[in-house]
Design a protein around this motif. Structure first.
Motif, mmCIF file in Angstrom:
data_model
loop_
_atom_site.group_PDB
_atom_site.id
_atom_site.type_symbol
_atom_site.label_atom_id
_atom_site.label_comp_id
_atom_site.label_asym_id
_atom_site.label_seq_id
_atom_site.Cartn_x
_atom_site.Cartn_y
_atom_site.Cartn_z
ATOM 1 N N GLY A 276 39.286 -29.920 -31.223
ATOM 2 C CA GLY A 276 38.197 -29.985 -30.256
ATOM 3 C C GLY A 276 37.380 -31.252 -30.392
ATOM 4 O O GLY A 276 37.056 -31.903 -29.396
ATOM 5 N N VAL A 277 37.043 -31.631 -31.628
ATOM 6 C CA VAL A 277 36.259 -32.847 -31.855
ATOM 7 C C VAL A 277 37.032 -34.085 -31.405
ATOM 8 O O VAL A 277 36.475 -34.989 -30.759
ATOM 9 C CB VAL A 277 35.872 -32.958 -33.344
ATOM 10 N N PHE A 278 38.327 -34.128 -31.720
ATOM 11 C CA PHE A 278 39.138 -35.290 -31.337
ATOM 12 C C PHE A 278 39.189 -35.462 -29.826
ATOM 13 O O PHE A 278 38.959 -36.557 -29.303
ATOM 14 C CB PHE A 278 40.552 -35.147 -31.896
ATOM 15 N N VAL A 279 39.473 -34.390 -29.110
ATOM 16 C CA VAL A 279 39.561 -34.467 -27.649
ATOM 17 C C VAL A 279 38.188 -34.771 -27.055
ATOM 18 O O VAL A 279 38.064 -35.525 -26.086
ATOM 19 C CB VAL A 279 40.130 -33.165 -27.063
ATOM 20 N N GLY A 280 37.133 -34.210 -27.645
ATOM 21 C CA GLY A 280 35.794 -34.433 -27.122
ATOM 22 C C GLY A 280 35.341 -35.870 -27.214
ATOM 23 O O GLY A 280 34.620 -36.369 -26.343
ATOM 24 N N ILE A 321 27.941 -41.890 -28.722
ATOM 25 C CA ILE A 321 29.393 -41.888 -28.858
ATOM 26 C C ILE A 321 30.000 -43.149 -28.266
ATOM 27 O O ILE A 321 30.875 -43.791 -28.870
ATOM 28 C CB ILE A 321 29.988 -40.627 -28.191
ATOM 29 N N VAL A 322 29.545 -43.535 -27.074
ATOM 30 C CA VAL A 322 30.066 -44.748 -26.431
ATOM 31 C C VAL A 322 29.786 -45.970 -27.301
ATOM 32 O O VAL A 322 30.658 -46.824 -27.524
ATOM 33 C CB VAL A 322 29.433 -44.919 -25.035
ATOM 34 N N TYR A 323 28.573 -46.071 -27.799
ATOM 35 C CA TYR A 323 28.202 -47.220 -28.632
ATOM 36 C C TYR A 323 29.032 -47.252 -29.906
ATOM 37 O O TYR A 323 29.559 -48.305 -30.305
ATOM 38 C CB TYR A 323 26.720 -47.141 -28.972
ATOM 39 N N ALA A 324 29.196 -46.088 -30.554
ATOM 40 C CA ALA A 324 29.972 -46.022 -31.788
ATOM 41 C C ALA A 324 31.439 -46.370 -31.540
ATOM 42 O O ALA A 324 32.077 -47.041 -32.362
ATOM 43 C CB ALA A 324 29.861 -44.626 -32.400
ATOM 44 N N VAL A 363 40.466 -48.253 -28.168
ATOM 45 C CA VAL A 363 40.893 -48.198 -29.567
ATOM 46 C C VAL A 363 39.826 -47.515 -30.412
ATOM 47 O O VAL A 363 40.112 -46.639 -31.236
ATOM 48 C CB VAL A 363 41.182 -49.622 -30.098
ATOM 49 N N GLY A 364 38.583 -47.896 -30.176
ATOM 50 C CA GLY A 364 37.496 -47.316 -30.946
ATOM 51 C C GLY A 364 37.353 -45.822 -30.708
ATOM 52 O O GLY A 364 37.011 -45.059 -31.626
ATOM 53 N N GLY A 369 37.484 -40.787 -32.886
ATOM 54 C CA GLY A 369 37.880 -39.398 -32.663
ATOM 55 C C GLY A 369 38.699 -38.856 -33.820
ATOM 56 O O GLY A 369 38.492 -37.723 -34.266
ATOM 57 N N THR A 370 39.622 -39.674 -34.339
ATOM 58 C CA THR A 370 40.448 -39.255 -35.466
ATOM 59 C C THR A 370 39.602 -39.049 -36.723
ATOM 60 O O THR A 370 39.750 -38.051 -37.442
ATOM 61 C CB THR A 370 41.546 -40.291 -35.738
ATOM 62 N N PHE A 371 38.709 -40.014 -36.978
ATOM 63 C CA PHE A 371 37.852 -39.912 -38.171
ATOM 64 C C PHE A 371 36.929 -38.696 -38.078
ATOM 65 O O PHE A 371 36.812 -37.923 -39.026
ATOM 66 C CB PHE A 371 37.024 -41.199 -38.311
#
Length: 394
Positions: A276-280, A321-324, A363-364, A369-371
């Motif tokens: 869920g976190v990855f897709v979000g 999220i966008v900035y990160a 890429v980010g 998302g993976t992290f």
């Protein structure tokens, strides 16, 4: 004299759609009339001796369609007539001789014992004489019905059924051929109408039975219908059901009951959190619900947990999220940070900046998302194991 006690008790009639089944029609009618006198026959534009046979049964309610419209249309005509005559239930069976009218009491008994439902006859598809295409088609239909409704049935294609007329009469139907029998059970399930199987016998006599199922055309129609139902399921039905669950339970109760106290093991629940976190966080804007439910289903994870954590990208968190993601992308790619022109407090600066640095953002997004998924999954696994240990020690 017809035994009408059973059907009268639940206020039911029998509907028989027929098209060019003159060889078996009389036998079917005689068998049904031995059980009840409440019979409606829909002659779907037959061109054989069907009309003459029906004239020999003056007590049967007869509907003659001017031309062949399809089984779905015939059934809908029969339902309208049954509703007009104030029946509560309608039992349908085919006129090709494959069904045994002696099994009608099984449907009546099921309603009397377990309450209102839409019942589907459960044929033994492994018995000798069952055509291979029928067995395959049934398995195919069962699979998609379960995906679309969450209900596991062993037979979804049998035409021997019992319909609760009051519950389905307000549902809007569009199909007119064989696919109607799929449309009606899926939409009934979406309305919360119980769907159950009832064991029945079946006879496939190649010398008598006339099938009007056209494999290419009808299978194509059924496939198109199932494709549409899958889309509706993913885009509307599943989210609707999840939101209803959230609304009924509230976040706290949902968290403790569905996340901590469900029967799923900690690993499965933590992987669902990670998904869920990855897709979000990943750049699937507008398709996150569809993707997370589909992946949760494919991976056999907890769909509700995955869906809940995919909402990590709620509006208040989107700027961060966008900035990160942008910062993570420029770091991974070794690009100089072009922070000028972007202000995470001003939404109107997002689009031009993302367009200018689309590669870094994409890429980010996947990197972050993976992290975040790994961290969220491990934290969930740790907390779930702690909670499990505490419950064990009590």
């Amino acid at each position: 004299m017809a035994n009408t006690d059973g059907l009268t008790a639940i206020n039911a009639c029998v509907i028989i759609p027929t098209y060019n089944n003159a060889k078996t029609l009389s036998r079917v009618l005689d068998g049904v009339l031995a059980k009840t006198s409440h019979v409606i026959v829909v002659n779907d534009g037959s061109t054989d001796a069907t009309g003459g046979i029906l004239s020999q049964y003056p007590t049967v309610i007869r509907i003659d369609l001017p031309s062949n419209q399809g089984k779905g249309s015939a059934l809908r005509e029969g339902f309208q007539e049954a509703v007009a005559r104030h029946y509560d239930y309608a039992i349908t069976l085919d006129s090709d001789g494959q069904h045994f009218p002696d099994d009608i009491p099984a449907f009546v008994d099921e309603i009397a014992e377990n309450g209102m439902a839409l019942l589907i006859g459960d044929r033994n598809m492994n018995q000798e004489g069952i055509p291979g295409k029928s067995s395959f088609g049934n398995r195919f239909s069962n699979f998609w019905f379960r995906f679309e409704t969450g209900i596991a049935l062993s037979d979804t294609q049998s035409g021997f059924r019992l319909y609760p007329l009051k519950e389905i009469r307000d549902i809007r139907f569009y199909t007119k051929k064989f696919e109607f029998e799929i449309e009606v059970i899926v939409k009934a399930a979406w309305r919360g109408i119980p769907i159950r199987n009832v064991p029945i016998r079946v006879l496939y006599d190649p010398n008598e039975r006339v099938s009007h199922f056209r494999p290419f055309r009808d299978f194509t129609r059924i496939s198109i219908l199932n494709t549409w139902f899958v889309l509706v399921t993913l885009l509307y039905i599943r989210p609707r059901d999840y939101f209803r669950t959230f609304k009924e339970k509230g976040f706290k109760r949902f968290f403790f009951e569905d996340l901590l106290h469900s029967e799923d093991p900690p690993l499965k629940k933590s992987l669902s959190v990670a998904l869920g976190v990855f897709v979000g966080i990943s750049p699937f804007w507008g398709f996150q619900t569809v993707i997370v439910l589909f992946l949760a289903w494919i991976l056999r994870l907890n769909k509700l947990i995955a869906f809940a954590f995919s909402n990590v990208s709620i509006p208040p968190l989107i700027p961060f999220i966008v900035y990160a993601c942008l910062e993570a992308g420029t770091f991974v790619l070794g690009q100089p940070t072009a922070a000028s022109g972007f202000n995470w407090r001003q939404v109107d600066t997002y689009r031009p900046y993302i367009q200018q640095h689309l590669t870094e953002y994409l890429v980010g997004s996947f990197v972050l998302g993976t992290f975040a998924a790994a961290m969220g999954g491990m934290l969930a696994y740790l907390l779930l194991n702690i909670q499990s240990s505490r419950r064990t020690s009590l």
